[in-house]
Design a protein around this motif. Structure first.
Motif, PDB file in Angstrom:
ATOM      1  N   PRO A 116     -13.842 -11.616  11.538  1.00 23.35           N
ATOM      2  CA  PRO A 116     -14.817 -10.534  11.324  1.00 23.35           C
ATOM      3  C   PRO A 116     -15.740 -10.861  10.155  1.00 23.35           C
ATOM      4  O   PRO A 116     -15.392 -11.658   9.284  1.00 23.35           O
ATOM      5  N   THR A 117     -16.909 -10.250  10.172  1.00 28.18           N
ATOM      6  CA  THR A 117     -17.828 -10.452   9.056  1.00 28.18           C
ATOM      7  C   THR A 117     -17.233  -9.849   7.785  1.00 28.18           C
ATOM      8  O   THR A 117     -16.429  -8.906   7.833  1.00 28.18           O
ATOM      9  N   TYR A 118     -17.637 -10.406   6.641  1.00 22.49           N
ATOM     10  CA  TYR A 118     -17.047  -9.991   5.368  1.00 22.49           C
ATOM     11  C   TYR A 118     -17.344  -8.521   5.094  1.00 22.49           C
ATOM     12  O   TYR A 118     -18.470  -8.046   5.252  1.00 22.49           O
ATOM     13  N   ASP A 119     -16.316  -7.808   4.686  1.00 24.16           N
ATOM     14  CA  ASP A 119     -16.474  -6.432   4.213  1.00 24.16           C
ATOM     15  C   ASP A 119     -15.399  -6.163   3.171  1.00 24.16           C
ATOM     16  O   ASP A 119     -14.710  -7.080   2.734  1.00 24.16           O
ATOM     17  N   ARG A 120     -15.245  -4.936   2.757  1.00 22.89           N
ATOM     18  CA  ARG A 120     -14.321  -4.582   1.668  1.00 22.89           C
ATOM     19  C   ARG A 120     -13.049  -3.927   2.187  1.00 22.89           C
ATOM     20  O   ARG A 120     -12.345  -3.276   1.424  1.00 22.89           O
ATOM     21  N   LEU A 121     -12.751  -4.111   3.466  1.00 26.54           N
ATOM     22  CA  LEU A 121     -11.609  -3.400   4.041  1.00 26.54           C
ATOM     23  C   LEU A 121     -10.307  -3.750   3.334  1.00 26.54           C
ATOM     24  O   LEU A 121      -9.585  -2.859   2.859  1.00 26.54           O
ATOM     25  N   PHE A 122      -9.969  -5.038   3.254  1.00 25.81           N
ATOM     26  CA  PHE A 122      -8.692  -5.392   2.630  1.00 25.81           C
ATOM     27  C   PHE A 122      -8.668  -5.020   1.155  1.00 25.81           C
ATOM     28  O   PHE A 122      -7.656  -4.531   0.641  1.00 25.81           O
ATOM     29  N   ALA A 123      -9.776  -5.253   0.456  1.00 31.25           N
ATOM     30  CA  ALA A 123      -9.822  -4.939  -0.975  1.00 31.25           C
ATOM     31  C   ALA A 123      -9.553  -3.465  -1.214  1.00 31.25           C
ATOM     32  O   ALA A 123      -8.807  -3.098  -2.134  1.00 31.25           O
ATOM     33  N   LYS A 124     -10.150  -2.605  -0.407  1.00 35.11           N
ATOM     34  CA  LYS A 124      -9.945  -1.166  -0.577  1.00 35.11           C
ATOM     35  C   LYS A 124      -8.541  -0.742  -0.153  1.00 35.11           C
ATOM     36  O   LYS A 124      -7.934   0.146  -0.767  1.00 35.11           O
ATOM     37  N   LEU A 125      -8.022  -1.373   0.903  1.00 37.15           N
ATOM     38  CA  LEU A 125      -6.641  -1.075   1.309  1.00 37.15           C
ATOM     39  C   LEU A 125      -5.660  -1.424   0.196  1.00 37.15           C
ATOM     40  O   LEU A 125      -4.767  -0.633  -0.137  1.00 37.15           O
ATOM     41  N   ARG A 126      -5.826  -2.605  -0.384  1.00 35.25           N
ATOM     42  CA  ARG A 126      -4.925  -3.046  -1.452  1.00 35.25           C
ATOM     43  C   ARG A 126      -5.077  -2.161  -2.686  1.00 35.25           C
ATOM     44  O   ARG A 126      -4.087  -1.738  -3.288  1.00 35.25           O
ATOM     45  N   GLU A 127      -6.322  -1.873  -3.054  1.00 37.18           N
ATOM     46  CA  GLU A 127      -6.567  -1.044  -4.235  1.00 37.18           C
ATOM     47  C   GLU A 127      -5.973   0.349  -4.063  1.00 37.18           C
ATOM     48  O   GLU A 127      -5.301   0.872  -4.963  1.00 37.18           O
ATOM     49  N   SER A 128      -6.191   0.950  -2.900  1.00 40.63           N
ATOM     50  CA  SER A 128      -5.656   2.293  -2.652  1.00 40.63           C
ATOM     51  C   SER A 128      -4.135   2.294  -2.604  1.00 40.63           C
ATOM     52  O   SER A 128      -3.484   3.224  -3.086  1.00 40.63           O
ATOM     53  N   THR A 129      -3.563   1.244  -2.027  1.00 41.55           N
ATOM     54  CA  THR A 129      -2.100   1.155  -1.956  1.00 41.55           C
ATOM     55  C   THR A 129      -1.498   0.990  -3.346  1.00 41.55           C
ATOM     56  O   THR A 129      -0.474   1.593  -3.661  1.00 41.55           O
ATOM     57  N   LEU A 130      -2.124   0.171  -4.174  1.00 39.83           N
ATOM     58  CA  LEU A 130      -1.643   0.013  -5.548  1.00 39.83           C
ATOM     59  C   LEU A 130      -1.716   1.332  -6.306  1.00 39.83           C
ATOM     60  O   LEU A 130      -0.796   1.681  -7.064  1.00 39.83           O
ATOM     61  N   ASN A 131      -2.801   2.059  -6.110  1.00 37.89           N
ATOM     62  CA  ASN A 131      -2.965   3.332  -6.820  1.00 37.89           C
ATOM     63  C   ASN A 131      -2.016   4.402  -6.316  1.00 37.89           C
ATOM     64  O   ASN A 131      -1.696   5.345  -7.049  1.00 37.89           O
ATOM     65  N   SER A 132      -1.557   4.262  -5.067  1.00 36.28           N
ATOM     66  CA  SER A 132      -0.669   5.277  -4.481  1.00 36.28           C
ATOM     67  C   SER A 132       0.655   4.668  -4.051  1.00 36.28           C
ATOM     68  O   SER A 132       1.288   5.138  -3.107  1.00 36.28           O
ATOM     69  N   VAL A 133       1.072   3.627  -4.745  1.00 37.01           N
ATOM     70  CA  VAL A 133       2.243   2.888  -4.291  1.00 37.01           C
ATOM     71  C   VAL A 133       3.503   3.749  -4.296  1.00 37.01           C
ATOM     72  O   VAL A 133       4.352   3.623  -3.402  1.00 37.01           O
ATOM     73  N   ASP A 134       3.643   4.640  -5.260  1.00 38.73           N
ATOM     74  CA  ASP A 134       4.831   5.511  -5.278  1.00 38.73           C
ATOM     75  C   ASP A 134       4.839   6.433  -4.065  1.00 38.73           C
ATOM     76  O   ASP A 134       5.900   6.679  -3.469  1.00 38.73           O
ATOM     77  N   HIS A 135       3.658   6.927  -3.708  1.00 39.79           N
ATOM     78  CA  HIS A 135       3.552   7.799  -2.528  1.00 39.79           C
ATOM     79  C   HIS A 135       3.939   7.040  -1.264  1.00 39.79           C
ATOM     80  O   HIS A 135       4.701   7.541  -0.424  1.00 39.79           O
ATOM     81  N   VAL A 136       3.431   5.814  -1.125  1.00 41.37           N
ATOM     82  CA  VAL A 136       3.733   5.003   0.061  1.00 41.37           C
ATOM     83  C   VAL A 136       5.228   4.678   0.116  1.00 41.37           C
ATOM     84  O   VAL A 136       5.858   4.747   1.181  1.00 41.37           O
TER      85      VAL A 136
END
Length: 396
Positions: A116-136
């Motif tokens: 796929p063409t470059y976008d921020r999907l993985f970066a945002k997934l990782r960032e959001s998961t890190l910020n909500s890791v206890d919730h996950v």
């Protein structure tokens, strides 16, 4: 008449070419709904819905991209993106199956697919998961899963969140958190964890080093009566196996005669230059070895030669037989390697205890086996600078 016909033909050809170009331009402008565009727009929609935390829509778009759009030629979601999304949507059974079934054939297939063409999907997934890791993690712990499955997915989540730019530090963190193998011996995930997650490196049994040295050599017995003490220059090589080291050294000493010494055909003059050669092979054993110091007693065999220089022999060929030709020599002593906190930089994932630069203080005693009643030994103290590298291997 001919001129008008020529211009008419030219006009018709030009009009046809222009019409063809206009048609191609319009075809390009109207070009849409291609697989690449669907994937790009689908990923954008997926990211928007994820940021809104509309996880139901996230599941629908994700499954559509993976099951309906992605094929042998096109990649819609990278595995890490797909797995993080499955954590968020709590599709744990699919997550377990997808992780453990992903193999070399899948990697090979992915290398052939159009990404796929470059976008921020993985970066945002990782960032959001890190910020909500206890919730996950809490949602995972509350799921109706076996303990071994939960622990594996918790461990794999840590692995997915590893910072690729600080992989060594992050890997140490993952290893320190890895109680999975201890808590679940012989589980279905053991081989996977050992081969894919738990990257623990241990020093190799073999190591190789070198040293450049100088110092002082003290003669005793008849040697001290005939020759001045020597100043050496030399090089050494170390071959290590566990705590045992094979030292291969070449001691080249610079000295002078103290008095006139007879040779077979002529007197070797007083204060003539002398070369002391002491090639040595000895075995040492590390009795102390830590991050600062290694102490190794050693013993071995050498050969001693005390002779005129080549320069003097060229001037006086008759003194070629003066001095003492190579003779068997027994040697023993002790090494003290003071480790410098530099690291050799030669081997990956090795610590300062096993791969390092050093300053070496070495005491040696050499006993040449002279004939005809001639006696004398040599004590030497050398100071050297060198480095040692011990490779690493992965511990499964």
């Amino acid at each position: 008449m001919r001129t008008s016909v020529f211009f008419s033909l030219f006009f018709l050809v030009f009009s046809a070419m222009q019409a063809q170009q206009d048609s191609l331009q319009q075809e390009i402008l109207d070009y849409s709904n291609t697989t690449s565009q669907i994937i790009s727009r689908g990923r954008s929609l997926l990211l928007d819905k994820f940021m809104e935390r509309d996880l139901q829509k996230v599941s629908e778009v994700r499954d559509y991209l993976v099951n309906e759009v992605q094929n042998d030629d096109y990649l819609a979601l990278y595995p890490s993106e797909y797995w993080l999304l499955l954590y968020w949507t709590t599709d744990y059974e699919e997550l377990l199956h997808s992780i453990t079934s992903f193999d070399d054939e899948d990697w090979e297939k992915m290398s052939r697919q159009i990404p796929p063409t470059y976008d921020r999907l993985f970066a945002k997934l990782r960032e959001s998961t890190l910020n909500s890791v206890d919730h996950v993690k809490n949602r995972l712990r509350a799921a109706d899963l076996k303990t071994v499955d939960q622990d594996f997915l918790l461990l794999y989540l840590e692995y997915l969140l590893t910072d690729s730019e600080e992989v060594l530090q992050e890997q140490k963190r993952i290893n320190s958190l890895d109680e999975f193998l201890a808590n679940h011996p012989d589980s279905a995930y053991e081989n996977y964890v050992r081969e894919n997650i738990r990257y623990v490196f241990i020093p190799s049994k073999w190591g190789f080093g070198f040293e450049f040295f100088s110092g002082y050599g003290l003669f005793t017995g008849n040697l001290s009566e005939d020759y001045q003490n020597s100043i050496p220059m030399g090089v050494g090589f170390d071959i290590e196996y566990n705590k045992i080291t094979l030292y291969l050294r070449n001691y080249i000493g610079f000295s002078f005669t103290k008095k006139e010494l007879p040779s077979d055909t002529k007197i070797w003059k007083e204060n003539s230059q002398v070369r002391v050669l002491l090639p040595e092979a000895s075995l040492g054993y590390a009795v102390i070895d830590n991050n600062r110091l290694k102490v190794s007693p050693f013993a071995g065999i050498a050969s001693t030669s005390i002779s005129p220089t080549e320069y003097d022999i060229e001037k006086q060929p008759e003194i070629e037989d003066a001095g003492h030709d190579f003779t068997t020599t027994y040697t023993a002593g002790i090494n003290a390697d003071f480790k410098l906190n530099w690291g050799t930089g030669l081997f990956r994932l090795t610590d300062s205890k096993h791969s390092y630069w050093f300053v070496r203080l070495r005491y040696g005693f050499s006993a040449p086996q002279f004939r005809d009643g001639y006696s004398g030994n040599m004590h030497y103290l050398t100071l050297g600078l060198g480095g040692l590298g011990r490779g690493s291997k992965r511990q499964l």
